[in-house]
Enzyme design. Sequence first.
Site, PDB file in Angstrom:
ATOM      1  N   LYS A  26       0.855  -1.201   0.000  1.00  0.00           N
ATOM      2  CA  LYS A  26       0.000   0.000   0.000  1.00  0.00           C
ATOM      3  C   LYS A  26       0.883   1.240   0.000  1.00  0.00           C
ATOM      4  O   LYS A  26       1.891   1.287   0.725  1.00  0.00           O
ATOM      5  CB  LYS A  26      -0.916  -0.019   1.236  1.00  0.00           C
ATOM      6  CG  LYS A  26      -1.908   1.138   1.298  1.00  0.00           C
ATOM      7  CD  LYS A  26      -2.834   1.023   2.505  1.00  0.00           C
ATOM      8  CE  LYS A  26      -3.869   2.147   2.498  1.00  0.00           C
ATOM      9  NZ  LYS A  26      -4.811   2.065   3.642  1.00  0.00           N
ATOM     10  N   SER A  51     -10.046  -0.010   7.064  1.00  0.00           N
ATOM     11  CA  SER A  51      -9.471   0.015   5.719  1.00  0.00           C
ATOM     12  C   SER A  51      -8.772  -1.250   5.246  1.00  0.00           C
ATOM     13  O   SER A  51      -8.392  -1.333   4.078  1.00  0.00           O
ATOM     14  CB  SER A  51      -8.502   1.183   5.597  1.00  0.00           C
ATOM     15  OG  SER A  51      -9.231   2.356   5.378  1.00  0.00           O
ATOM     16  N   SER A 106      -9.786   2.203   2.695  1.00  0.00           N
ATOM     17  CA  SER A 106      -8.893   2.921   1.811  1.00  0.00           C
ATOM     18  C   SER A 106      -7.858   2.040   1.112  1.00  0.00           C
ATOM     19  O   SER A 106      -7.246   2.488   0.155  1.00  0.00           O
ATOM     20  CB  SER A 106      -8.162   3.994   2.614  1.00  0.00           C
ATOM     21  OG  SER A 106      -7.326   3.393   3.599  1.00  0.00           O
TER      22      SER A 106
HETATM   23  N1  GLN Z   1     -13.134   4.676   5.900  1.00  0.00           N
HETATM   24  C1  GLN Z   1     -12.639   5.158   7.149  1.00  0.00           C
HETATM   25  C2  GLN Z   1     -12.247   6.607   7.005  1.00  0.00           C
HETATM   26  O1  GLN Z   1     -12.454   7.140   5.984  1.00  0.00           O
HETATM   27  C3  GLN Z   1     -11.491   4.315   7.612  1.00  0.00           C
HETATM   28  C4  GLN Z   1     -10.254   4.575   6.872  1.00  0.00           C
HETATM   29  C5  GLN Z   1      -9.086   3.741   7.322  1.00  0.00           C
HETATM   30  O2  GLN Z   1      -9.246   2.742   8.019  1.00  0.00           O
HETATM   31  N2  GLN Z   1      -7.910   4.175   6.933  1.00  0.00           N
HETATM   32  O3  GLN Z   1     -11.753   7.204   7.903  1.00  0.00           O
END
Ligand code: GLN
Length: 487
Positions: free
Chosen positions: A76, A178, A154
Amino acid sequence: MHTLSIYEARRGLLKKKFSSVELTKCFLDRIRRFSHLNAFITLSEEQALESAKKSDSRIALESSTGALDGIPLAIKDLFLTKGVRTTAGSKMLHNFIPPFESTVSQKLLDAGAVFLGKTNMDEFAMGSANITSHYGNVINPWSQGDKKLVPGGSSGGSAAAVAGHLCIAATGSDTGGSVRQPAAFSGIVGLKPTYGRCSRYGMVAFASSLDQAGPMTKTVRDAAIFLRVISGYDPKDSTSSAESVPDFESFVGKTVEKIKVGIPKEYYLEGMSPEIEAAWKKGMDIMRSAGAEIIEVSLPHAKYALPAYYIISPAEASANLARYDGLRYGFRAAGTKSLIEMYEKTREEGFGDEVKRRILVGTYVLSAGSYDAYYTKALQVRKLIEHDFTKSFKQVDIIMTPTTPSSAFAIGEEPQDPVSMYLNDVLTVTANMVGLPGISVPICLDKLNRPLGLQFIAPHFREDLLIQSGYILEQNANFPTLKEITI
Ligand code: GLN
């Protein structure tokens, strides 16, 4: 060759059925062939072939000891990789070449892994659909026909790369879901370790009290192999834990007889689709048939986890992202006349809308007049959620829930207002708020042929239970893994 798991590929390599160079080339070809999925931001072909060659010579000399020797992975794009551009999905870092390696990626390299490249992601890991990346949307390889599905976010690029067999496994990071949410949307396994299990050193920070790296893999066994490699104390991260790291793979195949599986009644969300409920029930039936006991538990404060998360995570993000000032590294706006103007224009042009929204909210909830009403309150809620779990884990060994309230949606059909988008994480954020480990395992396809996942949550440092239960679920779910990309 492209559908092999880590476990299978490792055996094939050691038996010299194929070489790491062959394996690496196979994935590089597929990445090129399916470049329209937009799963990668940067490819590191030369380095990949170079390390594959080195793995092959170690294997030829029978001196290969690393658990991932010769295994092609995707990383990532928020793990800093020395000499390889790391953008965190943002224009702000479009030209950033890190001078050092993150601990997690270093551990993977030390285990012999081959890095194919850096995967696309929501900007600074803020999002649930991979539609906030400066480098464009990622397409879920499960898409069929004209409808292009989101892979979740994400860690959407990592999820798409693993599901579409563009790599064997990938790293993700999970601040509010995420790793697990994109894993569920893409029909793969995603594990968020206990907070502190893996070092955060060299990960681009979003919300430091919640961020945790985790494996995204094709199988539960692979998650166990991968997790062992990236875990462990790191003096460079004061929040990393000295807890000993077990051989997680040894919990694969262990019986779940007499294990108590908790079903939190508050997780039956209002308006939850009958298909999600059916998937959950399928999971309960599997666990019951394997000898586990299903027990209802209560997490009365879980419903406040999401609103509290959307105070704490933007608050921490507003502090973490203050460093992007155009001075030290990354993007700098051109043609400004004063220092203040340079800061302002750099941040205005360098950040996307979602990131700006979080910085604004975070700055507001930390401001003198609002701090107690929002930030302190959210920390109190966090404590209450922790008490709920402590109580539940006196009754049960592990908790099982759906991972997401829906399956993947199509690009263009995503929730339009930010709050509905935030609801994607309503079932995953609770674990982050209290630092608990969780795993998402594919359970079935819905009527539209889109993957659904179930989540297990275990007590702190009990990832062994996640592997043990996740494996039983996986073996009995008969999930139809994606064979080939048709889009
Ligand atoms: N979707 C969540 C956010 O937008 C979690 C994102 C994540 O775990 N990095 O904050």
